[in-house]
Design a protein around this motif. Structure first.
Motif, PDB file in Angstrom:
ATOM      1  N   ASP A  59      18.176  21.633  35.284  1.00  0.00           N
ATOM      2  CA  ASP A  59      19.150  22.699  35.508  1.00  0.00           C
ATOM      3  C   ASP A  59      19.832  22.508  36.872  1.00  0.00           C
ATOM      4  O   ASP A  59      21.057  22.555  36.985  1.00  0.00           O
ATOM      5  CB  ASP A  59      18.400  24.041  35.454  1.00  0.00           C
ATOM      6  CG  ASP A  59      19.291  25.245  35.651  1.00  0.00           C
ATOM      7  OD1 ASP A  59      20.502  25.085  35.862  1.00  0.00           O
ATOM      8  OD2 ASP A  59      18.760  26.373  35.595  1.00  0.00           O
TER       9      ASP A  59
ATOM     10  N   ASP B 250      25.851  28.379  34.658  1.00  0.00           N
ATOM     11  CA  ASP B 250      25.926  27.528  33.468  1.00  0.00           C
ATOM     12  C   ASP B 250      26.498  28.282  32.280  1.00  0.00           C
ATOM     13  O   ASP B 250      26.278  27.907  31.129  1.00  0.00           O
ATOM     14  CB  ASP B 250      24.522  26.968  33.116  1.00  0.00           C
ATOM     15  CG  ASP B 250      23.959  26.078  34.213  1.00  0.00           C
ATOM     16  OD1 ASP B 250      24.744  25.471  34.965  1.00  0.00           O
ATOM     17  OD2 ASP B 250      22.723  26.004  34.326  1.00  0.00           O
TER      18      ASP B 250
ATOM     19  N   ASP C  33      23.359  19.123  37.837  1.00  0.00           N
ATOM     20  CA  ASP C  33      23.716  20.438  37.294  1.00  0.00           C
ATOM     21  C   ASP C  33      24.110  20.213  35.839  1.00  0.00           C
ATOM     22  O   ASP C  33      25.065  19.483  35.559  1.00  0.00           O
ATOM     23  CB  ASP C  33      24.863  21.062  38.101  1.00  0.00           C
ATOM     24  CG  ASP C  33      25.210  22.460  37.600  1.00  0.00           C
ATOM     25  OD1 ASP C  33      24.571  22.921  36.635  1.00  0.00           O
ATOM     26  OD2 ASP C  33      26.135  23.074  38.163  1.00  0.00           O
ATOM     27  N   ASP C  34      23.356  20.812  34.916  1.00  0.00           N
ATOM     28  CA  ASP C  34      23.512  20.496  33.495  1.00  0.00           C
ATOM     29  C   ASP C  34      24.819  20.985  32.898  1.00  0.00           C
ATOM     30  O   ASP C  34      25.326  20.399  31.939  1.00  0.00           O
ATOM     31  CB  ASP C  34      22.315  21.033  32.682  1.00  0.00           C
ATOM     32  CG  ASP C  34      22.002  22.493  32.985  1.00  0.00           C
ATOM     33  OD1 ASP C  34      22.531  23.037  33.979  1.00  0.00           O
ATOM     34  OD2 ASP C  34      21.221  23.091  32.228  1.00  0.00           O
ATOM     35  N   VAL C  35      25.388  22.069  33.450  1.00  0.00           N
ATOM     36  CA  VAL C  35      26.681  22.575  32.945  1.00  0.00           C
ATOM     37  C   VAL C  35      27.590  22.820  34.144  1.00  0.00           C
ATOM     38  O   VAL C  35      27.235  23.560  35.057  1.00  0.00           O
ATOM     39  CB  VAL C  35      26.505  23.901  32.165  1.00  0.00           C
ATOM     40  CG1 VAL C  35      27.853  24.411  31.677  1.00  0.00           C
ATOM     41  CG2 VAL C  35      25.543  23.723  30.995  1.00  0.00           C
TER      42      VAL C  35
ATOM     43  N   ASP D 118      24.880  27.939  41.294  1.00  0.00           N
ATOM     44  CA  ASP D 118      24.828  27.333  39.956  1.00  0.00           C
ATOM     45  C   ASP D 118      25.059  28.389  38.893  1.00  0.00           C
ATOM     46  O   ASP D 118      24.297  29.332  38.758  1.00  0.00           O
ATOM     47  CB  ASP D 118      23.469  26.649  39.735  1.00  0.00           C
ATOM     48  CG  ASP D 118      23.420  25.917  38.391  1.00  0.00           C
ATOM     49  OD1 ASP D 118      24.501  25.659  37.809  1.00  0.00           O
ATOM     50  OD2 ASP D 118      22.307  25.596  37.937  1.00  0.00           O
TER      51      ASP D 118
END
Ligand SMILES: [Ca+2]
Ligand SMILES: [Ca+2]
Ligand SMILES: [Ca+2]
Ligand SMILES: [Ca+2]
Length: 252
Positions: A76, A216, A98-100, A214
């Motif tokens: 994440d 998402d 950062d996944d998204v 962050d």
């Protein structure tokens, strides 16, 4: 002999620099980090590719202080940074997982902290103290479209993108992000053409804190993760309290 004396003098000055700890200090909270940044003989190219040799000489500092939001996985978010400098600018390299990646608010001056953004908190004279609607310190919010936003002295968000050159690129599952920042004193005046960035030199101590917002896909940011621990009080108050910043020492 002259050369030897000169070398000795250089060694003495370097020792003196190394022996002068910037911390602890009454204007800052206990437990701040101290980051010693090496001088770059050649300025890094701000292109999101960290292939300049000087980056090898700087050490990584991790972003691990969870200021807001629940626990998160290493898929994440993960983040770390390095700093180098020249006489004219400070250079910061960020490396993030950062996944998204998300930028929901298209207006750069609206709720920018609820989009994915990289925050750089800078206090030119390491004074600490309050800095919300003044320029005792800057809190640059770097958006995914490379704009730098902070509050001005009128209490409104301003675009300070002319202070920060910003470029990022994806490499594998990571974002590599490079910044070149002009450093201004607390005498900075909004909407004036007379602001001149300060010249940097070895031994200078500045306040520095680094963080990442962050999101998402939620309405508000999911996590806010920083480089400095906040031991008491609201953890997200770096935008107004420069006493939380660590010490950035400019080394040779
Ligand atoms: Ca580069
Ligand atoms: Ca994420
Ligand atoms: Ca200051
Ligand atoms: Ca994100």
């Amino acid at each position: 002999m002259i050369e030897q004396a000169s070398r000795l003098r250089t060694a003495t000055i370097l020792l003196a620099l190394a022996a002068t700890p910037a911390l602890p200090d009454a204007a800052h909270y206990e437990g701040r980090t101290e980051y010693r940044a090496p001088r770059a003989q050649v300025a890094p190219v701000v292109d999101g590719v960290a292939d300049e040799a000087v980056w090898e000489r700087a050490r990584w500092q991790e972003l691990t202080a969870r200021w807001l939001g629940p626990e998160y996985s290493s898929d994440d978010f993960e983040g770390r940074y390095k700093v180098v400098w020249t006489e004219d600018k400070l250079y910061i390299l960020g490396e993030f997982v950062d996944d998204v990646l998300i930028d929901t608010h298209r207006d750069p001056l609206v709720l920018y902290w609820d989009d994915d953004c990289w925050e750089i908190f800078l206090d030119e004279d390491f004074s600490g103290g309050e800095h919300w609607y003044n320029h005792n310190a800057f809190a640059y919010h770097l958006s995914l479209d490379n704009q730098a936003i902070d509050f001005g002295t009128d209490g409104k968000p301003h675009d300070y993108s002319h202070h920060v050159e910003s470029r990022w690129k994806q490499k594998g599952n990571k974002i590599v992000w490079e910044l070149a920042i002009d450093i201004y004193t607390d005498a900075y005046e909004d909407d004036s053409d007379n602001n001149v960035p300060v010249k940097l030199s070895a031994g200078k101590v500045m306040g520095l804190m680094v963080a990442y917002c962050d999101n998402d896909g939620s309405e508000f940011r999911e996590n806010f993760i920083g480089s400095e621990v906040v031991l008491s009080g609201p953890k997200d108050r770096g935008y107004k309290d420069a006493g939380l910043f660590g010490a950035l020492v400019l080394d040779e």
